[in-house]
Design a protein around this motif. Structure first.
Motif, PDB file in Angstrom:
ATOM      1  N   ARG A 283      35.142 -53.831   6.159  1.00  0.00           N
ATOM      2  CA  ARG A 283      33.777 -53.586   6.628  1.00  0.00           C
ATOM      3  C   ARG A 283      33.491 -54.514   7.797  1.00  0.00           C
ATOM      4  O   ARG A 283      34.185 -55.522   7.987  1.00  0.00           O
ATOM      5  N   PRO A 284      32.482 -54.186   8.604  1.00  0.00           N
ATOM      6  CA  PRO A 284      32.158 -55.042   9.750  1.00  0.00           C
ATOM      7  C   PRO A 284      31.769 -56.446   9.306  1.00  0.00           C
ATOM      8  O   PRO A 284      31.206 -56.638   8.226  1.00  0.00           O
ATOM      9  N   ILE A 285      32.065 -57.412  10.141  1.00  0.00           N
ATOM     10  CA  ILE A 285      31.707 -58.796   9.851  1.00  0.00           C
ATOM     11  C   ILE A 285      30.194 -58.962   9.919  1.00  0.00           C
ATOM     12  O   ILE A 285      29.524 -58.410  10.790  1.00  0.00           O
ATOM     13  N   ASP A 286      29.646 -59.721   8.969  1.00  0.00           N
ATOM     14  CA  ASP A 286      28.217 -60.036   8.948  1.00  0.00           C
ATOM     15  C   ASP A 286      27.943 -61.060  10.053  1.00  0.00           C
ATOM     16  O   ASP A 286      28.288 -62.235   9.936  1.00  0.00           O
ATOM     17  N   LYS A 287      27.312 -60.615  11.130  1.00  0.00           N
ATOM     18  CA  LYS A 287      27.092 -61.491  12.283  1.00  0.00           C
ATOM     19  C   LYS A 287      26.143 -62.636  11.956  1.00  0.00           C
ATOM     20  O   LYS A 287      26.306 -63.757  12.463  1.00  0.00           O
ATOM     21  N   GLU A 288      25.150 -62.377  11.125  1.00  0.00           N
ATOM     22  CA  GLU A 288      24.213 -63.447  10.765  1.00  0.00           C
ATOM     23  C   GLU A 288      24.916 -64.545   9.979  1.00  0.00           C
ATOM     24  O   GLU A 288      24.679 -65.740  10.199  1.00  0.00           O
ATOM     25  N   ALA A 289      25.792 -64.143   9.060  1.00  0.00           N
ATOM     26  CA  ALA A 289      26.547 -65.122   8.282  1.00  0.00           C
ATOM     27  C   ALA A 289      27.487 -65.915   9.191  1.00  0.00           C
ATOM     28  O   ALA A 289      27.635 -67.131   9.055  1.00  0.00           O
ATOM     29  N   ALA A 290      28.106 -65.210  10.139  1.00  0.00           N
ATOM     30  CA  ALA A 290      28.995 -65.890  11.079  1.00  0.00           C
ATOM     31  C   ALA A 290      28.214 -66.878  11.939  1.00  0.00           C
ATOM     32  O   ALA A 290      28.692 -67.986  12.223  1.00  0.00           O
ATOM     33  N   MET A 293      27.630 -70.100  10.139  1.00  0.00           N
ATOM     34  CA  MET A 293      28.814 -70.950  10.131  1.00  0.00           C
ATOM     35  C   MET A 293      28.998 -71.613  11.494  1.00  0.00           C
ATOM     36  O   MET A 293      29.311 -72.815  11.572  1.00  0.00           O
ATOM     37  N   LEU A 294      28.793 -70.865  12.553  1.00  0.00           N
ATOM     38  CA  LEU A 294      28.956 -71.434  13.887  1.00  0.00           C
ATOM     39  C   LEU A 294      28.001 -72.605  14.102  1.00  0.00           C
ATOM     40  O   LEU A 294      28.385 -73.655  14.625  1.00  0.00           O
ATOM     41  N   LYS A 295      26.749 -72.444  13.670  1.00  0.00           N
ATOM     42  CA  LYS A 295      25.769 -73.520  13.862  1.00  0.00           C
ATOM     43  C   LYS A 295      26.149 -74.770  13.067  1.00  0.00           C
ATOM     44  O   LYS A 295      25.931 -75.896  13.536  1.00  0.00           O
ATOM     45  N   LEU A 296      26.719 -74.582  11.883  1.00  0.00           N
ATOM     46  CA  LEU A 296      27.180 -75.732  11.108  1.00  0.00           C
ATOM     47  C   LEU A 296      28.323 -76.431  11.837  1.00  0.00           C
ATOM     48  O   LEU A 296      28.370 -77.664  11.918  1.00  0.00           O
ATOM     49  N   MET A 297      29.240 -75.645  12.386  1.00  0.00           N
ATOM     50  CA  MET A 297      30.362 -76.214  13.120  1.00  0.00           C
ATOM     51  C   MET A 297      29.887 -76.935  14.390  1.00  0.00           C
ATOM     52  O   MET A 297      30.449 -77.962  14.777  1.00  0.00           O
ATOM     53  N   ALA A 309      29.342 -73.100  23.269  1.00  0.00           N
ATOM     54  CA  ALA A 309      28.817 -72.126  22.297  1.00  0.00           C
ATOM     55  C   ALA A 309      27.813 -72.796  21.368  1.00  0.00           C
ATOM     56  O   ALA A 309      28.136 -73.775  20.706  1.00  0.00           O
ATOM     57  N   LYS A 310      26.611 -72.277  21.336  1.00  0.00           N
ATOM     58  CA  LYS A 310      25.565 -72.770  20.438  1.00  0.00           C
ATOM     59  C   LYS A 310      25.091 -71.673  19.486  1.00  0.00           C
ATOM     60  O   LYS A 310      24.573 -71.940  18.419  1.00  0.00           O
ATOM     61  N   GLU A 311      25.267 -70.432  19.919  1.00  0.00           N
ATOM     62  CA  GLU A 311      24.957 -69.248  19.125  1.00  0.00           C
ATOM     63  C   GLU A 311      26.163 -68.318  19.209  1.00  0.00           C
ATOM     64  O   GLU A 311      26.993 -68.434  20.112  1.00  0.00           O
ATOM     65  N   LEU A 312      26.258 -67.401  18.251  1.00  0.00           N
ATOM     66  CA  LEU A 312      27.357 -66.440  18.264  1.00  0.00           C
ATOM     67  C   LEU A 312      27.236 -65.541  19.496  1.00  0.00           C
ATOM     68  O   LEU A 312      26.264 -64.806  19.631  1.00  0.00           O
ATOM     69  N   PRO A 313      28.200 -65.587  20.414  1.00  0.00           N
ATOM     70  CA  PRO A 313      28.117 -64.736  21.606  1.00  0.00           C
ATOM     71  C   PRO A 313      28.241 -63.257  21.246  1.00  0.00           C
ATOM     72  O   PRO A 313      29.009 -62.888  20.343  1.00  0.00           O
ATOM     73  N   ASP A 314      27.481 -62.413  21.938  1.00  0.00           N
ATOM     74  CA  ASP A 314      27.599 -60.970  21.746  1.00  0.00           C
ATOM     75  C   ASP A 314      29.035 -60.527  22.063  1.00  0.00           C
ATOM     76  O   ASP A 314      29.665 -61.051  22.984  1.00  0.00           O
ATOM     77  N   GLY A 315      29.535 -59.578  21.279  1.00  0.00           N
ATOM     78  CA  GLY A 315      30.848 -59.015  21.546  1.00  0.00           C
ATOM     79  C   GLY A 315      32.010 -59.791  20.979  1.00  0.00           C
ATOM     80  O   GLY A 315      33.170 -59.461  21.238  1.00  0.00           O
TER      81      GLY A 315
END
Length: 322
Positions: A283-290, A293-297, A309-315
């Motif tokens: 199934r597609p990756i949950d972008k909000e969940a990703a 995780m990115l913000k924690l990292m 990178a501070k937010e998940l980039p589009d695409g």
């Protein structure tokens, strides 16, 4: 003369037909002995590449850095990395796209006779860490220890960094009190009698992250996805078909065993179980969940890990299904 010309034309179209039948070549650069080779071997063995319109060409590399150099220099079409690296590259203006491969992560292991029962018991311990101070599992563990036990692992433990095989040997020999390693080395460590103190997936879940988010995946260039979408979609479909075989067919693992470097039946069984546990849902990756995780990292690893990178980039994620 006319007969020779006709023969030449027939030979040309015959060769062209064979090339079309084989599909577009797709060069995948991966570690020579990495676990991804089990999936790629399955694709080739069952001709899943030809079935999905491409010709898989596996290029064995000595290390992850060499694979990235080959990819960035145009010598490879696909590599394996984590999506956080892809997010960093996209934030820097590089059009890379992530296709999910595995959600498998490591854990913290201690010796079977270790008195440690929780992370709090690691205070003052010597901890072996594969992957360096910016290893994602180590960062997640640090955040979890801070939240659950008020423990600053970076300050209250002694860290020993090294390559996964070195950390494996140090852990099994008792040279370190605890170890964080990649999932396949962790499987071998457990098979050798070590005990899991905590799984990184459990720590991630406690932090509000989604352990179902695949961390590792295949990386392709957006340019190739636009210019040759059928080959990339076909590769994603072949990857999913290979996972289905590996999830359900024990005889396939018997065929792969010579490639797995399993010294014992226990190691073989642990590696097979670990790979299967790491197969992500189709199934597609949950972008909000990703993005969580990115913000924690970002908070823990900063620019050294994620650049701009501070937010998940589009695409970032391939959304064509896999």
């Amino acid at each position: 003369m006319a007969k020779r010309l006709l023969c030449a034309l027939l030979l040309f179209f015959s060769m062209l037909s064979l090339a079309w039948a084989d599909g577009a070549p797709l060069r995948v650069a991966v570690l020579k002995f990495g676990t991804v080779n089990w999936e790629l071997d399955t694709i080739k063995h069952h001709k899943l590449d030809a079935e999905n319109g491409f010709s898989l060409q596996v290029q064995g590399m000595a290390g992850g850095s060499a694979a990235k150099v080959a990819f960035q220099g145009g010598e490879a079409d696909v590599i394996v990395s984590d999506w956080l690296w892809v997010a960093r590259q996209r934030a820097a203006g590089k059009d890379y796209v992530f296709i999910p491969y595995s959600k498998a992560v490591g854990g913290v292991l201690v010796g079977k006779d270790s008195p440690a029962q929780s992370l709090a018991d690691l205070k003052g311990a010597k901890v072996g860490i594969a992957g360096g101070p910016l290893d994602k599992s180590w960062l997640i563990l640090r955040a979890y220890a801070e939240q659950s036990a008020g423990l600053d692992l970076a300050q209250q433990t002694e860290q020993v960094y090294g390559a996964p095989p070195l950390i494996f040997k140090s852990a099994v020999s008792g040279d370190v009190d605890a170890a964080i390693n990649f999932w396949h080395f962790m499987a071998k460590m457990e098979a050798s009698g070590m005990r899991k103190l905590i799984d990184i997936a459990d720590a991630a879940k406690a932090l509000g992250l989604d352990p179902e988010t695949p961390l590792l995946g295949y990386v392709v260039k957006g340019e190739m996805l636009r210019d040759n979408p059928d080959a990339i979609k076909g590769f994603a479909m072949a990857s999913r078909a290979a996972k289905k075989i590996l999830a359900n067919d024990d005889t396939e693992w018997d065929r792969l065993r010579p490639r797995m470097n399993a010294k014992t039946d226990a190691q073989f069984d642990a590696l097979k179980a670990g790979f299967r546990a790491g197969i992500p849902a189709n199934r597609p990756i949950d972008k909000e969940a990703a993005n969580r995780m990115l913000k924690l990292m970002v908070r823990l690893g900063g620019e050294k890990l994620l650049g701009q990178a501070k937010e998940l980039p589009d695409g970032t994620f391939f959304m064509g299904g896999n």
